[in-house]
Design a protein around this motif. Structure first.
Motif, PDB file in Angstrom:
ATOM      1  N   ALA A  16      -2.708   7.187   0.239  1.00 16.16           N
ATOM      2  CA  ALA A  16      -3.851   8.101   0.265  1.00 16.16           C
ATOM      3  C   ALA A  16      -5.147   7.376  -0.118  1.00 16.16           C
ATOM      4  O   ALA A  16      -6.218   7.680   0.395  1.00 16.16           O
ATOM      5  CB  ALA A  16      -3.604   9.267  -0.681  1.00 16.16           C
ATOM      6  N   GLU A  17      -5.008   6.369  -0.999  1.00 16.11           N
ATOM      7  CA  GLU A  17      -6.174   5.602  -1.434  1.00 16.11           C
ATOM      8  C   GLU A  17      -6.834   4.849  -0.283  1.00 16.11           C
ATOM      9  O   GLU A  17      -8.001   4.505  -0.335  1.00 16.11           O
ATOM     10  CB  GLU A  17      -5.749   4.579  -2.500  1.00 16.11           C
ATOM     11  CG  GLU A  17      -5.525   5.160  -3.864  1.00 16.11           C
ATOM     12  CD  GLU A  17      -6.823   5.652  -4.481  1.00 16.11           C
ATOM     13  OE1 GLU A  17      -7.788   4.862  -4.512  1.00 16.11           O
ATOM     14  OE2 GLU A  17      -6.871   6.821  -4.898  1.00 16.11           O
ATOM     15  N   TYR A  18      -6.009   4.524   0.714  1.00 13.78           N
ATOM     16  CA  TYR A  18      -6.507   3.707   1.819  1.00 13.78           C
ATOM     17  C   TYR A  18      -6.850   4.555   3.039  1.00 13.78           C
ATOM     18  O   TYR A  18      -7.199   4.044   4.076  1.00 13.78           O
ATOM     19  CB  TYR A  18      -5.455   2.689   2.244  1.00 13.78           C
ATOM     20  CG  TYR A  18      -4.995   1.772   1.131  1.00 13.78           C
ATOM     21  CD1 TYR A  18      -5.624   0.551   0.920  1.00 13.78           C
ATOM     22  CD2 TYR A  18      -3.954   2.129   0.304  1.00 13.78           C
ATOM     23  CE1 TYR A  18      -5.215  -0.290  -0.090  1.00 13.78           C
ATOM     24  CE2 TYR A  18      -3.530   1.288  -0.719  1.00 13.78           C
ATOM     25  CZ  TYR A  18      -4.174   0.083  -0.904  1.00 13.78           C
ATOM     26  OH  TYR A  18      -3.760  -0.750  -1.902  1.00 13.78           O
ATOM     27  N   THR A  19      -6.650   5.864   2.905  1.00 20.04           N
ATOM     28  CA  THR A  19      -6.677   6.715   4.080  1.00 20.04           C
ATOM     29  C   THR A  19      -7.872   7.655   4.071  1.00 20.04           C
ATOM     30  O   THR A  19      -8.161   8.274   3.046  1.00 20.04           O
ATOM     31  CB  THR A  19      -5.382   7.552   4.129  1.00 20.04           C
ATOM     32  OG1 THR A  19      -4.283   6.689   3.922  1.00 20.04           O
ATOM     33  CG2 THR A  19      -5.227   8.239   5.456  1.00 20.04           C
ATOM     34  N   SER A  30       0.823  -1.224   0.000  1.00 21.47           N
ATOM     35  CA  SER A  30       0.000   0.000   0.000  1.00 21.47           C
ATOM     36  C   SER A  30       0.850   1.263   0.000  1.00 21.47           C
ATOM     37  O   SER A  30       0.322   2.360  -0.143  1.00 21.47           O
ATOM     38  CB  SER A  30      -0.930  -0.004   1.218  1.00 21.47           C
ATOM     39  OG  SER A  30      -0.173  -0.099   2.392  1.00 21.47           O
ATOM     40  N   LEU A  31       2.164   1.110   0.141  1.00 18.70           N
ATOM     41  CA  LEU A  31       3.026   2.285   0.328  1.00 18.70           C
ATOM     42  C   LEU A  31       2.913   3.358  -0.768  1.00 18.70           C
ATOM     43  O   LEU A  31       2.824   4.538  -0.444  1.00 18.70           O
ATOM     44  CB  LEU A  31       4.476   1.821   0.474  1.00 18.70           C
ATOM     45  CG  LEU A  31       5.373   2.653   1.378  1.00 18.70           C
ATOM     46  CD1 LEU A  31       4.737   2.892   2.728  1.00 18.70           C
ATOM     47  CD2 LEU A  31       6.717   1.962   1.539  1.00 18.70           C
ATOM     48  N   TRP A  88      -6.498   8.315   8.568  1.00 17.00           N
ATOM     49  CA  TRP A  88      -6.692   7.009   9.178  1.00 17.00           C
ATOM     50  C   TRP A  88      -6.599   5.914   8.120  1.00 17.00           C
ATOM     51  O   TRP A  88      -7.319   5.953   7.117  1.00 17.00           O
ATOM     52  CB  TRP A  88      -8.089   6.992   9.796  1.00 17.00           C
ATOM     53  CG  TRP A  88      -8.220   6.072  10.949  1.00 17.00           C
ATOM     54  CD1 TRP A  88      -8.671   4.796  10.887  1.00 17.00           C
ATOM     55  CD2 TRP A  88      -7.926   6.355  12.306  1.00 17.00           C
ATOM     56  NE1 TRP A  88      -8.660   4.267  12.148  1.00 17.00           N
ATOM     57  CE2 TRP A  88      -8.203   5.192  13.041  1.00 17.00           C
ATOM     58  CE3 TRP A  88      -7.430   7.477  12.988  1.00 17.00           C
ATOM     59  CZ2 TRP A  88      -8.024   5.110  14.408  1.00 17.00           C
ATOM     60  CZ3 TRP A  88      -7.254   7.391  14.346  1.00 17.00           C
ATOM     61  CH2 TRP A  88      -7.543   6.224  15.044  1.00 17.00           C
ATOM     62  N   ILE A  89      -5.747   4.899   8.334  1.00 18.01           N
ATOM     63  CA  ILE A  89      -5.610   3.849   7.332  1.00 18.01           C
ATOM     64  C   ILE A  89      -6.674   2.773   7.509  1.00 18.01           C
ATOM     65  O   ILE A  89      -6.911   2.295   8.618  1.00 18.01           O
ATOM     66  CB  ILE A  89      -4.213   3.188   7.422  1.00 18.01           C
ATOM     67  CG1 ILE A  89      -3.127   4.231   7.159  1.00 18.01           C
ATOM     68  CG2 ILE A  89      -4.086   2.058   6.424  1.00 18.01           C
ATOM     69  CD1 ILE A  89      -1.735   3.691   7.327  1.00 18.01           C
ATOM     70  N   ASP A  90      -7.309   2.434   6.422  1.00 14.63           N
ATOM     71  CA  ASP A  90      -8.285   1.349   6.433  1.00 14.63           C
ATOM     72  C   ASP A  90      -7.525   0.036   6.207  1.00 14.63           C
ATOM     73  O   ASP A  90      -7.281  -0.370   5.071  1.00 14.63           O
ATOM     74  CB  ASP A  90      -9.299   1.595   5.314  1.00 14.63           C
ATOM     75  CG  ASP A  90     -10.364   0.504   5.264  1.00 14.63           C
ATOM     76  OD1 ASP A  90     -10.215  -0.503   5.986  1.00 14.63           O
ATOM     77  OD2 ASP A  90     -11.326   0.683   4.508  1.00 14.63           O
ATOM     78  N   THR A  91      -7.144  -0.620   7.310  1.00 13.09           N
ATOM     79  CA  THR A  91      -6.275  -1.796   7.175  1.00 13.09           C
ATOM     80  C   THR A  91      -7.007  -2.975   6.536  1.00 13.09           C
ATOM     81  O   THR A  91      -6.387  -3.795   5.865  1.00 13.09           O
ATOM     82  CB  THR A  91      -5.699  -2.227   8.537  1.00 13.09           C
ATOM     83  OG1 THR A  91      -6.755  -2.226   9.488  1.00 13.09           O
ATOM     84  CG2 THR A  91      -4.608  -1.300   8.991  1.00 13.09           C
ATOM     85  N   ALA A  92      -8.305  -3.032   6.724  1.00 13.64           N
ATOM     86  CA  ALA A  92      -9.064  -4.133   6.119  1.00 13.64           C
ATOM     87  C   ALA A  92      -8.957  -4.042   4.599  1.00 13.64           C
ATOM     88  O   ALA A  92      -8.742  -5.038   3.904  1.00 13.64           O
ATOM     89  CB  ALA A  92     -10.516  -4.069   6.561  1.00 13.64           C
ATOM     90  N   LYS A  93      -9.062  -2.827   4.085  1.00 11.21           N
ATOM     91  CA  LYS A  93      -8.963  -2.624   2.640  1.00 11.21           C
ATOM     92  C   LYS A  93      -7.553  -2.968   2.158  1.00 11.21           C
ATOM     93  O   LYS A  93      -7.379  -3.598   1.105  1.00 11.21           O
ATOM     94  CB  LYS A  93      -9.302  -1.161   2.309  1.00 11.21           C
ATOM     95  CG  LYS A  93      -9.421  -0.877   0.823  1.00 11.21           C
ATOM     96  CD  LYS A  93      -9.903   0.544   0.595  1.00 11.21           C
ATOM     97  CE  LYS A  93      -9.703   0.952  -0.848  1.00 11.21           C
ATOM     98  NZ  LYS A  93      -9.863   2.400  -1.038  1.00 11.21           N
ATOM     99  N   GLU A  94      -6.562  -2.568   2.963  1.00 14.32           N
ATOM    100  CA  GLU A  94      -5.173  -2.901   2.615  1.00 14.32           C
ATOM    101  C   GLU A  94      -4.991  -4.408   2.468  1.00 14.32           C
ATOM    102  O   GLU A  94      -4.427  -4.882   1.493  1.00 14.32           O
ATOM    103  CB  GLU A  94      -4.241  -2.438   3.739  1.00 14.32           C
ATOM    104  CG  GLU A  94      -3.760  -1.028   3.657  1.00 14.32           C
ATOM    105  CD  GLU A  94      -2.727  -0.793   4.752  1.00 14.32           C
ATOM    106  OE1 GLU A  94      -3.052  -0.996   5.927  1.00 14.32           O
ATOM    107  OE2 GLU A  94      -1.600  -0.410   4.420  1.00 14.32           O
ATOM    108  N   THR A  95      -5.473  -5.122   3.486  1.00 13.26           N
ATOM    109  CA  THR A  95      -5.328  -6.578   3.471  1.00 13.26           C
ATOM    110  C   THR A  95      -6.004  -7.168   2.243  1.00 13.26           C
ATOM    111  O   THR A  95      -5.457  -8.032   1.560  1.00 13.26           O
ATOM    112  CB  THR A  95      -5.947  -7.177   4.745  1.00 13.26           C
ATOM    113  OG1 THR A  95      -5.443  -6.469   5.864  1.00 13.26           O
ATOM    114  CG2 THR A  95      -5.618  -8.643   4.878  1.00 13.26           C
ATOM    115  N   GLU A  96      -7.212  -6.668   1.973  1.00 14.03           N
ATOM    116  CA  GLU A  96      -7.988  -7.173   0.843  1.00 14.03           C
ATOM    117  C   GLU A  96      -7.223  -6.972  -0.466  1.00 14.03           C
ATOM    118  O   GLU A  96      -7.115  -7.899  -1.284  1.00 14.03           O
ATOM    119  CB  GLU A  96      -9.312  -6.401   0.825  1.00 14.03           C
ATOM    120  CG  GLU A  96     -10.325  -6.914  -0.149  1.00 14.03           C
ATOM    121  CD  GLU A  96     -11.423  -5.880  -0.327  1.00 14.03           C
ATOM    122  OE1 GLU A  96     -11.984  -5.427   0.700  1.00 14.03           O
ATOM    123  OE2 GLU A  96     -11.683  -5.493  -1.479  1.00 14.03           O
TER     124      GLU A  96
END
Lengths: 519, 335
Positions: A370-373, A365-366, A377-385
């Motif tokens: 911004a796409e996940y934030t 996600s690095l 706040w980072i949406d970690t569920a989306k990152e994992t997905e």
């Protein structure tokens, strides 16, 4: 393989060094599979193979750095077991490293005798003896420099000489040279070859590792070819030719390549016009269409990496323009480039591609956090997905997203880097040496992936110094020499000779407009 | 020199187990050390485990700890901040002196602003000019000490009307029996732990510290991030100064002397790597608490105050050694 059995019996003496049925596996890859090699006194035995063919592994086995899983090593007919690099040294097998391992601030003599400095009353360095003995060795090597100057003041070639001098302290039986000419100029190469011939005439056995045909044919008495970790035969140099060993090495005829059809290219995505940076490259113009793979081929120092780093905003162009979808862009940072839909899988995945201590998901996600934030706040569920999606698509072998990329194999690390960049949904994907240091299986997978990605509509640029790789993946090939674009090939019109001429500055275009030679 | 190590093919069960023990120690060593500390002191003294004593320790470490929170970000980002000691002196002198001149609210605001300016100078030099952080902040350490002395002309400062100012709240009061300094420390720790783990900012700090080049290749502006970490450490130092000024209601010119090393000790003890890229606020808090408990326990045992310096050093060496041993998988390197 009738050739090699007759060759082995050709000399009556026992070979200095003999490997029989040596195998070595690493997790996930069989690096060496039943390899034979023997080296006679006063012989230059070339070891030939592509990157990843197992040359370096074999060399490390010879030098006692790796232990073979199976097989036998004999020195002068006696089976030996090397536990550590020092053992190999004491048995008379010496390795001249590809990467120099000298201490830059110490003098030549100190470097040569590092670890075995002559002492006076067991405490003080005996400087006179040190320089006398070192001087004698340097003389043997025809070196003109003094033994008391710091190594950092020497040219790379002379530093290489110091490495060789270091080996001669031990009066070795066998010396292994690992790609010794990689960073040498033509003149320095000639000097090195003289030294090798000198060693040979003194009865030393030489193993010479390289993938440069001309050198091997100039220097060697016999050639052993490795491919994908497997033994592909040993040939007497005077009884064979480049074509035969190339076929053994690559395992495929060049002609068959043209049969792979190039797809109809789509719209023009990126257009580069007369791009240049003083002292790096000049007048680089090309374009890449959607659905097309453009290969960038050239020798080390041709400016390939510099060009793609400029496209990615890491270097600032001094001249020329970059257009993306016909819009003029100024890319002053990687962030700008990412914004405009570019992605770069860099040359060195450990230093540039990954934060090794970070887990797979966070690395992925690095580039577009911004796409996940949301509100920081980072949406970690989306990152994992997202990571798991690419894990499946690219077949990344890891127990889970939480695994630090440090613990992954080279191939899987590279897939994480590719996944990371695909997750930014780029329109131009640049891959710089995408399969360097990767095992053969992953290599083929990555080549297939590159083709598939192009088919899905990406504009892809692949930089590589491996001809087979460039030939496998590219629809068009840009040949670079000395910072200039010498020729553009369409897949159908490529011949190996033309390509080699283009990257060594001998193509028709370059001839009409003479370019200063690299020396 | 990078030497490839020979792979040992005599990996027996015993060495495997030893490796596992070492790795466990490396991972959880800090917690074990913490519990060990607590155990020793609670067994050897009778007052140690009392609520009163624990709150005293928490109160005592809150200044050190608050600074360490910001410094943890700097260190995770791959840099050092040694200027925090004299920055604490500077900010404390400033807030105390301005309190009587312009009023408490203004004093607090101005102190934070001036402290942030110094943090910004550090951040610019290290982040944008890419100077070595050790040299920049070590120089800043003495530069700020000089500025502080010039500002006070060498005199100590204090607040005249110590009984009737609400400024006393930060250092002298308690809520539900918990001292306000401890509340500020723990509160900031929780907030910053969340920032570190859950926000893009925190993630980027890990990235630049773990591999600055790869971070830059991923489109992260390294200079901005480094700059921000120095702002953060300046901010937490300003907070610590407010607590300190409020508690003492006065300040010496060199009140923060030596804090930079104690702060760094706490951060390292918590397992944050000096190479950057790994670390955690919660572990820094534990590291700081260990320092506090050692100090407190030794005093309770009747050792002189300065014995803690020696003991602290031994504890840090042990922690760092175990950390390295865990990574290598053995206690001693044989070459």
């Amino acid at each position: 393989m009738t050739a090699q059995s007759s060759l082995n019996t050709q000399t009556g003496d026992t070979p200095l060094l003999q490997l029989k049925g040596v195998s070595k596996s690493f997790p996930g890859v069989k690096a060496l599979d039943n390899v034979d090699l023997d080296v006679n006194a006063g012989e230059v035995h070339a070891l030939l193979g592509e990157n990843g063919a197992g040359k370096s592994t074999l060399m490390k086995v010879l030098a006692g750095i790796y232990h073979p899983d199976e097989g036998e090593i004999r020195i002068e007919g006696t089976p030996v077991r090397m536990q550590k690099p020092m053992d190999a040294k004491h048995m008379g097998v010496l390795l001249i490293h590809q990467e120099l391992s000298l201490v830059p601030d110490l003098s030549v003599a100190e470097n040569v005798f590092l670890g075995s400095l002559p002492k006076r009353s067991g405490l003080f360095v005996n400087n006179r003896e040190l320089h006398e003995r070192c001087g004698a060795i340097l003389k043997r090597l025809n070196c003109r420099f003094k033994s008391n100057i710091p190594v950092k003041h020497l040219s790379v070639a002379n530093q290489q000489m110091v490495e060789i001098a270091r080996a001669l302290v031990f009066t070795p039986k066998v010396v292994i040279f690992d790609e010794p000419t990689a960073s040498l100029t033509d003149y320095e190469k000639v000097v090195l070859f003289e030294v090798i011939r000198e060693l040979k005439s003194q009865g030393t056995g030489i193993v010479y590792i390289s993938h440069r045909m001309d050198e091997i044919f100039e220097l060697s008495d016999r050639i052993t070819v490795l491919r994908d970790g497997q033994y592909r035969g040993t040939f007497a140099t005077r009884d064979t030719d480049e074509e035969e060993v190339t076929k053994r090495m690559i395992g495929r005829d060049l002609e068959s390549l043209a049969e792979v059809e190039s797809p109809e290219p789509g719209e023009r995505i990126i257009e580069v016009h007369q791009l240049g940076i003083e002292g790096e490259f000049r007048d680089i113009s090309f374009d890449v269409h959607a659905g097309e793979v453009v290969g960038m081929y050239g020798l080390v120092g041709a400016g390939r990496t510099q060009v793609v780093e400029t496209l990615f905003g890491i270097r600032k162009p001094e001249r020329g323009t970059i257009r993306i979808r016909d819009e003029l862009v100024h890319l002053s940072s990687p962030a700008d480039a990412i914004e405009h839909g570019l992605a770069l899988v860099p040359e060195n995945r450990k230093e540039q591609g990954l934060v090794l201590g970070m887990n797979c998901r966070d690395n992925t996600s690095l580039p577009n956090l911004a796409e996940y934030t949301r509100m920081g706040w980072i949406d970690t569920a989306k990152e994992t997905e997202v990571f798991e999606r690419y894990q499946e698509q690219l077949q990344i072998k890891t127990p889970g997203w939480y695994q630090a990329t440090l613990n992954l194999s080279g191939g899987n690390q590279q897939k994480v880097v590719i996944g990371k960049w695909l997750s930014t949904q780029p329109s131009v994907l640049i891959l710089d040496e995408p399969t360097r240091g990767i095992d053969v299986g992953s290599k083929a997978e990555i080549h297939q992936l590159i083709r598939d990605l192009a088919k899905s509509g990406l504009a892809v640029i692949v930089v590589s110094s491996e001809m087979p790789e460039i030939l496998t993946v590219s629809d068009r090939i840009l040949a670079l020499y000395n910072g200039t674009l010498t020729r553009v090939f369409k897949r159908a019109e490529i011949t190996e000779d033309d390509l080699i001429r283009a990257i060594t500055g001998q193509s028709a275009d370059a001839a009409s407009e003479p370019v200063a030679s690299g020396a | 020199m990078k030497a490839s190590l020979p792979m040992s093919n005599s990996s027996t069960v015993a060495t495997d187990n030893r490796k596992r023990v070492l790795q466990f120690l490396g991972k959880h060593g800090i917690l074990l050390a913490f519990l060990l500390c607590m155990m020793i002191f609670s067994l050897t003294t009778d007052r140690f485990l009392s609520t009163g004593n624990l709150l005293t320790v928490l109160m005592q470490v809150s200044i050190l700890g608050t600074i360490a929170l910001g410094v943890t970000f700097v260190v995770i980002g791959g840099n050092l901040d040694l200027s925090v000691g004299s920055l604490l002196s500077f900010a404390t002198v400033l807030v105390v002196d301005l309190h009587d001149k312009v009023g408490p609210t203004q004093a607090i605001v101005l102190t934070i602003v001036f402290t942030l300016i110094i943090g910004a100078i550090n951040g610019t030099l290290v982040g944008y000019l890419k100077l070595n952080s050790l040299i920049v902040t070590l120089g800043m350490l003495s530069a700020i000490q000089g500025i502080t002395l010039i500002y006070t002309s060498g005199q100590n400062v204090d607040i005249q009307d110590q009984e009737n100012t609400w400024f006393a709240f930060f250092g002298r009061e308690a809520i539900f029996g918990i001292p306000v300094p401890a509340i500020i420390f723990i509160g900031l720790a929780i907030i910053l732990q969340v920032v570190l783990l859950k926000t893009a900012f925190g993630r980027k700090v890990f990235a630049i510290g773990g591999n600055g080049v790869a971070a830059a290749f991923s489109g992260i502006y390294r200079n901005r991030m480094v700059f921000s970490t120095y702002l953060l450490s300046a901010f937490t130092t300003a907070c610590a100064a407010i607590i300190l000024g409020s508690r003492v209601m006065g300040s010496q010119n060199n009140v923060g002397q030596g804090y930079e090393l104690q702060v760094l000790a706490g951060v390292i003890l918590g397992g944050t790597s000096l190479l950057g890229g790994s670390g955690s606020i919660m572990r820094t808090v534990i590291g700081i608490l260990i320092l506090g408990f050692i100090q407190n326990g030794l005093l309770l045992l009747g050792y002189p105050y300065y014995a803690q310096w020696l003991v602290t050093w031994v504890v840090i060496i042990l922690a760092v050694w175990l950390d390295i041993a865990a990574k290598r998988g053995r206690l001693l390197n044989d070459f």
